[in-house]
Design an enzyme around this catalytic site. Structure first.
Site, PDB file in Angstrom:
ATOM      1  N   GLN A 164      -5.762  -1.700  -3.159  1.00 47.18           N
ATOM      2  CA  GLN A 164      -6.831  -2.660  -2.856  1.00 47.18           C
ATOM      3  C   GLN A 164      -8.201  -2.013  -3.051  1.00 47.18           C
ATOM      4  OE1 GLN A 164      -6.728  -6.094  -1.654  1.00 47.18           O
ATOM      5  NE2 GLN A 164      -8.875  -5.875  -2.210  1.00 47.18           N
TER       6      GLN A 164
ATOM      7  N   ARG B 288       5.628  -2.028  -0.130  1.00 48.96           N
ATOM      8  CA  ARG B 288       4.724  -2.567   0.903  1.00 48.96           C
ATOM      9  C   ARG B 288       5.521  -2.696   2.194  1.00 48.96           C
ATOM     10  NH1 ARG B 288       0.788  -7.722   1.456  1.00 48.96           N
ATOM     11  NH2 ARG B 288      -0.451  -6.276   0.212  1.00 48.96           N
TER      12      ARG B 288
ATOM     13  N   ARG C 173      -7.370  -6.828  -8.590  1.00 52.73           N
ATOM     14  CA  ARG C 173      -6.123  -6.200  -8.131  1.00 52.73           C
ATOM     15  C   ARG C 173      -5.191  -5.966  -9.314  1.00 52.73           C
ATOM     16  NH1 ARG C 173      -4.263  -6.624  -3.231  1.00 52.73           N
ATOM     17  NH2 ARG C 173      -3.199  -4.741  -3.863  1.00 52.73           N
TER      18      ARG C 173
ATOM     19  N   CYS D 120     -10.507  -8.411   1.374  1.00 56.03           N
ATOM     20  CA  CYS D 120      -9.298  -8.167   0.583  1.00 56.03           C
ATOM     21  C   CYS D 120      -8.437  -9.421   0.446  1.00 56.03           C
ATOM     22  CB  CYS D 120      -8.494  -7.028   1.208  1.00 56.03           C
ATOM     23  SG  CYS D 120      -8.110  -7.291   2.945  1.00 56.03           S
TER      24      CYS D 120
ATOM     25  N   HIS E  13      -4.211   1.115   2.316  1.00 56.84           N
ATOM     26  CA  HIS E  13      -4.019   0.098   1.264  1.00 56.84           C
ATOM     27  C   HIS E  13      -4.797   0.550   0.022  1.00 56.84           C
ATOM     28  CE1 HIS E  13      -2.946  -3.530  -0.579  1.00 56.84           C
ATOM     29  NE2 HIS E  13      -3.679  -4.414   0.072  1.00 56.84           N
TER      30      HIS E  13
HETATM   31  N1  NVA Z   1      -5.247  -5.461   7.168  1.00 61.02           N
HETATM   32  C1  NVA Z   1      -4.505  -6.506   6.503  1.00 61.02           C
HETATM   33  C2  NVA Z   1      -4.633  -6.391   5.018  1.00 61.02           C
HETATM   34  C3  NVA Z   1      -3.949  -7.457   4.242  1.00 61.02           C
HETATM   35  C4  NVA Z   1      -4.102  -7.313   2.765  1.00 61.02           C
HETATM   36  C5  NVA Z   1      -3.051  -6.417   6.926  1.00 61.02           C
HETATM   37  O1  NVA Z   1      -2.505  -5.320   6.949  1.00 61.02           O
HETATM   38  O2  NVA Z   1      -2.464  -7.448   7.240  1.00 61.02           O
HETATM   39  N1   CP Z   2      -5.121  -8.168  -0.429  1.00 67.64           N
HETATM   40  C1   CP Z   2      -3.795  -8.173  -0.441  1.00 67.64           C
HETATM   41  O1   CP Z   2      -3.133  -7.144  -0.393  1.00 67.64           O
HETATM   42  O2   CP Z   2      -3.254  -9.417  -0.519  1.00 67.64           O
HETATM   43  P1   CP Z   2      -1.726  -9.769  -0.370  1.00 67.64           P
HETATM   44  O3   CP Z   2      -1.336  -9.514   1.056  1.00 67.64           O
HETATM   45  O4   CP Z   2      -1.628 -11.228  -0.741  1.00 67.64           O
HETATM   46  O5   CP Z   2      -0.933  -8.907  -1.305  1.00 67.64           O
END
Ligand code: NVA
Ligand code: CP
Length: 331
Positions: free
Chosen positions: A138, A108, A317, A272, A135
């Site tokens: 997700q 990530r 998830r 999400c 993502h």
């Molecule tokens: N668009 C958000 C998703 C978090 C799961 C981000 O990248 O922060």
């Molecule tokens: N939705 C999601 O990816 O959550 P986190 O940022 O907590 O992993």
């Protein structure tokens, strides 16, 4: 039908056929049933799994850890200060070292090129746990949640409202196109997705009997939606854009009126997470003081309503990430 996905990376849903994605969803449901029945598995026994996180995470990290352990694997968390990645050591070298020790690698972080670089050099499956661009794990959980609620995917009308050019908007567009859902991005023009990706998804959607629409009308744009989806207005790494996004996105808040505008009684709300829906958090308090607003992308009322399936989605998830690891790495 079972598909052999052994050794495959999971970087974007673009790399998978609709049949392969359907197989991953079936596997997720089976693994969910297995967990509910209290059956411990050994499908990842002896597998060492690296979890690289440049950005924070609750769901993704915990999903990988619990999913790996449920099936006998050993996950190792590597936080942003734990590696030399991209600073003292190149992505290619890091990938070659980790690939000699681990059986699979989750990443990530910021640049999508980093996860592509890891995949190119690691020699073991690499899974994208979120980049600035996509993502995908997700979206598998989102599709499973939609399927659980409606019993099918093809022909479902999914409206994504808010920041139309972030990782979620992009990945949902790909997932919807692959699985034959009608998908509308409802966002101000300043936050519309890249034309190239929209064109590519439209071509995929056409093959699967669905449509991709991009609209800036928060009333018309959500009409007929079975699923209303939103995400934070400011993604990780863009924190300096709060004021700008609040100004642009207030008409796109998911609230009771928007739910009503779908014209669908059974509409479900998805997010999400994490979500800004009240001011109980430290950031929420700050927001209220700095910007004079109480609620952002979704109101407390909608978030806590019977239409909201966000915690089923969060649980999913884990089952879907388990399916990805088992399919690409397991016995
Ligand atoms: N668009 C958000 C998703 C978090 C799961 C981000 O990248 O922060
Ligand atoms: N939705 C999601 O990816 O959550 P986190 O940022 O907590 O992993």
């Amino acid at each position: 039908m079972a598909f052999n996905l052994q050794g495959r990376n999971f970087l974007t849903l673009l790399d998978f056929s609709p049949e392969e994605l359907a197989y991953l969803l079936t596997l997720s449901r089976n693994l969910k049933d297995k967990k509910r029945a209290g059956i411990k598995g050994d499908l990842l026994a002896g597998k060492n799994i690296a979890l690289i996180f440049e950005k924070p995470s609750t769901r993704t990290r915990c999903a990988f850890v619990v999913a790996a352990r449920d099936e006998g694997g050993y996950p190792e968390y590597l936080g942003k200060n734990d590696l030399q990645l991209g600073k003292k050591e190149t992505v290619a070298d890091t990938a070659r070292v980790l690939g000699r020790m681990f059986d699979g690698i989750e990443f990530r972080g910021f640049k999508h090129q980093t996860v592509e670089g890891l995949a190119k050099y690691a020699g073991v499956p690499v899974w994208n746990g979120l980049t600035d661009l996509y993502h995908p794990t997700q979206v598998l959980a989102d599709l499973l949640t939609i399927q659980e609620n409606f019993g099918y995917l093809r022909g479902i009308n999914l409206a994504y409202v808010g920041d139309g050019r972030n990782n979620m908007a992009n990945s949902l567009m790909i997932g919807a196109a692959k699985m034959g859902l009608d998908y509308s991005i409802v966002a101000p023009r300043e936050l519309w997705p890249e034309n190239d990706l929209v064109d590519r998804c439209r071509a995929i959607a056409a093959e699967n009997g669905s449509r991709i629409i991009v609209s800036d009308d928060p009333v018309q744009g959500v009409q007929g939606a079975d699923v209303l989806y939103t995400d934070v207005w400011v993604s990780m790494g863009e924190e300096d854009k709060f004021a700008e996004r609040i100004a642009l996105l207030q008409p796109y808040q998911v609230n009771q009126a928007m739910l009503k505008n779908t014209g669908k009684e059974q509409v479900i709300f998805l997010h999400c997470l994490p979500a800004y829906h009240n001011t109980d958090t430290e950031n929420g308090q700050k927001m209220l003081e700095e910007h004079g607003i109480k609620e952002m992308e979704v109101t407390e009322q909608v978030f806590e309503s019977k239409n909201s399936k966000v915690f089923d989605q969060a649980e999913n998830r884990m089952h879907t990430i388990k399916a990805v690891m088992v399919a690409t790495l397991g016995k």
